[in-house]
Motif scaffolding. Structure first.
Motif, PDB file in Angstrom:
ATOM      1  N   TYR A 168      -0.174   4.064   3.202  1.00 34.92           N
ATOM      2  CA  TYR A 168      -0.510   4.635   1.889  1.00 34.92           C
ATOM      3  C   TYR A 168      -0.215   6.134   1.874  1.00 34.92           C
ATOM      4  N   ALA A 220      -5.858   0.709  -6.936  1.00 33.28           N
ATOM      5  CA  ALA A 220      -5.072  -0.186  -6.082  1.00 33.28           C
ATOM      6  C   ALA A 220      -5.325   0.095  -4.606  1.00 33.28           C
ATOM      7  N   LYS A 221      -5.430   1.360  -4.244  1.00 33.89           N
ATOM      8  CA  LYS A 221      -5.738   1.719  -2.855  1.00 33.89           C
ATOM      9  C   LYS A 221      -7.101   1.155  -2.460  1.00 33.89           C
ATOM     10  N   TYR A 250      -1.484   1.297 -12.285  1.00 33.11           N
ATOM     11  CA  TYR A 250      -0.716   2.457 -12.749  1.00 33.11           C
ATOM     12  C   TYR A 250      -0.641   2.463 -14.272  1.00 33.11           C
ATOM     13  N   ASP A 280      -0.185   6.643  -6.969  1.00 33.13           N
ATOM     14  CA  ASP A 280      -1.267   7.621  -7.095  1.00 33.13           C
ATOM     15  C   ASP A 280      -0.699   9.034  -7.199  1.00 33.13           C
ATOM     16  N   ASN A 303      -0.082  -3.742  -8.151  1.00 27.11           N
ATOM     17  CA  ASN A 303      -0.317  -2.302  -8.080  1.00 27.11           C
ATOM     18  C   ASN A 303       0.144  -1.601  -9.348  1.00 27.11           C
ATOM     19  N   ASN A 322      -6.917  -2.625  -1.977  1.00 28.89           N
ATOM     20  CA  ASN A 322      -6.058  -3.053  -0.868  1.00 28.89           C
ATOM     21  C   ASN A 322      -6.574  -2.635   0.502  1.00 28.89           C
ATOM     22  N   VAL A 330       0.839  -1.206   0.000  1.00 23.55           N
ATOM     23  CA  VAL A 330       0.000   0.000   0.000  1.00 23.55           C
ATOM     24  C   VAL A 330       0.872   1.252   0.000  1.00 23.55           C
ATOM     25  N   CYS A 370       1.186   1.901  -3.499  1.00 21.41           N
ATOM     26  CA  CYS A 370      -0.074   2.487  -4.007  1.00 21.41           C
ATOM     27  C   CYS A 370      -0.059   4.003  -3.849  1.00 21.41           C
TER      28      CYS A 370
END
Length: 302
Positions: A268, A62-63, A54, A29, A50, A66, A22, A25
């Protein structure tokens, strides 16, 4: 503030680490929020998972899978190991998620001009294998599933009929692979702090585990030593100014199979914040194309 020069030799290298991913992630992001793309990306295990979001420019996907969906579906735990021989619900993660619950944009991925490799470990040879696939959704899932298949707690997966397990067994931080492919200007995303090393002791492999695959047994036994060598290489290249590294600043409390979503969210956010401290400069604007990421807000399914 770190400075990183984006050019035709740039590579984005994504370590695995299970739920510690994470952190990655958050980094990805942040890169998507700034429209930062690479001509070559390579991901291992959780990094491969992840990295797919992207590459399809699905910011936040992905966040969401997860953290938010972990809280909703509880897809990690020994009940899955007892029921399906897998500590994670792979049917949910690699079938229901990309097809129905949080659809993966295969078209956007196919249109991405950047190369993307995912790393697996071949059970027969004990060596790393590197796969690129953009046209066949089923093969994409086969590869990323194999890259994420941890020994002992997940079944062996198959890619093109060959037995595979987690890419982190044979090549946890594939900086050398990126360089061999002609991309030596690496931005490396780690999920461990500076100075981290695994135990010097060989990993224990029960006598009954993987008896058909003696080379895999050896790869698992020597995995700690190989990982430590890769960390030493990364730190040396970083000190020489040859690569740039984004990593957690302190030893992290999140485990490989972490289920505490508050800890996961904090990690994250740390990844996102640390990525914002890396300032990229475009060296050759025509060497690769920046993208406009899809700004999607993911909400928990009702």
């Amino acid at each position: 503030m770190k400075h990183y020069t984006l050019n035709s030799r740039s590579a984005l290298v994504l370590e695995g680490g299970g739920m510690r991913g994470v952190f990655t992630c958050g980094v990805l992001d942040n890169l998507m929020d700034r429209g930062i793309a690479f001509p070559y990306t390579i991901g291992v295990s959780a990094g491969a998972c992840n990295g797919l979001s992207y590459m399809s420019h699905q910011r936040g996907r992905a966040k969401f899978s997860n953290i938010d969906l972990l809280e909703k579906y509880h897809y990690i735990g020994f009940r899955h190991l007892l029921a399906k021989g897998n500590i994670m619900d792979f049917d949910l993660l690699f079938e229901e998620f990309p097809k129905r619950i949080i659809p993966y944009d295969y078209d956007a991925y196919a249109k991405n001009s950047g190369r993307y490799e995912m790393v697996t470990t071949n059970c027969t040879t004990g060596c790393a294998e590197y796969f690129e696939e953009k046209s066949d959704p089923e093969r994409i899932i086969d590869i990323v599933r194999a890259s994420s298949s941890l020994p002992f707690v997940t079944p062996i997966s198959y890619v093109d009929g060959r037995p595979m397990l987690d890419g982190g067994i044979a090549d946890s931080i594939p900086v050398v692979r990126a360089t061999e492919q002609g991309f030596d200007n690496c931005l490396v995303v780690l999920t461990r702090n500076a100075g981290y090393r695994k135990s010097a002791k060989p990993s224990f492999v029960p006598w009954f585990a993987f008896r058909r695959y003696p080379m895999l047994q050896e790869a698992i036994r020597h995995r700690n030593a190989e990982y430590n060598k890769q960390m030493e290489l990364v730190e040396r290249l970083e000190s020489e100014g040859r690569i740039t590294v984004i990593r957690p600043e302190r030893p992290i409390e999140v485990g490989r199979m972490e289920r505490d979503t508050h800890r996961l969210l904090a990690l994250y956010n740390e990844g996102y914040d640390l990525a914002s401290k890396v300032e990229p400069f475009l060296q050759k604007r025509n060497s690769f194309s920046a993208f406009r990421c899809r700004r999607i807000c993911y909400y928990s399914p009702q």
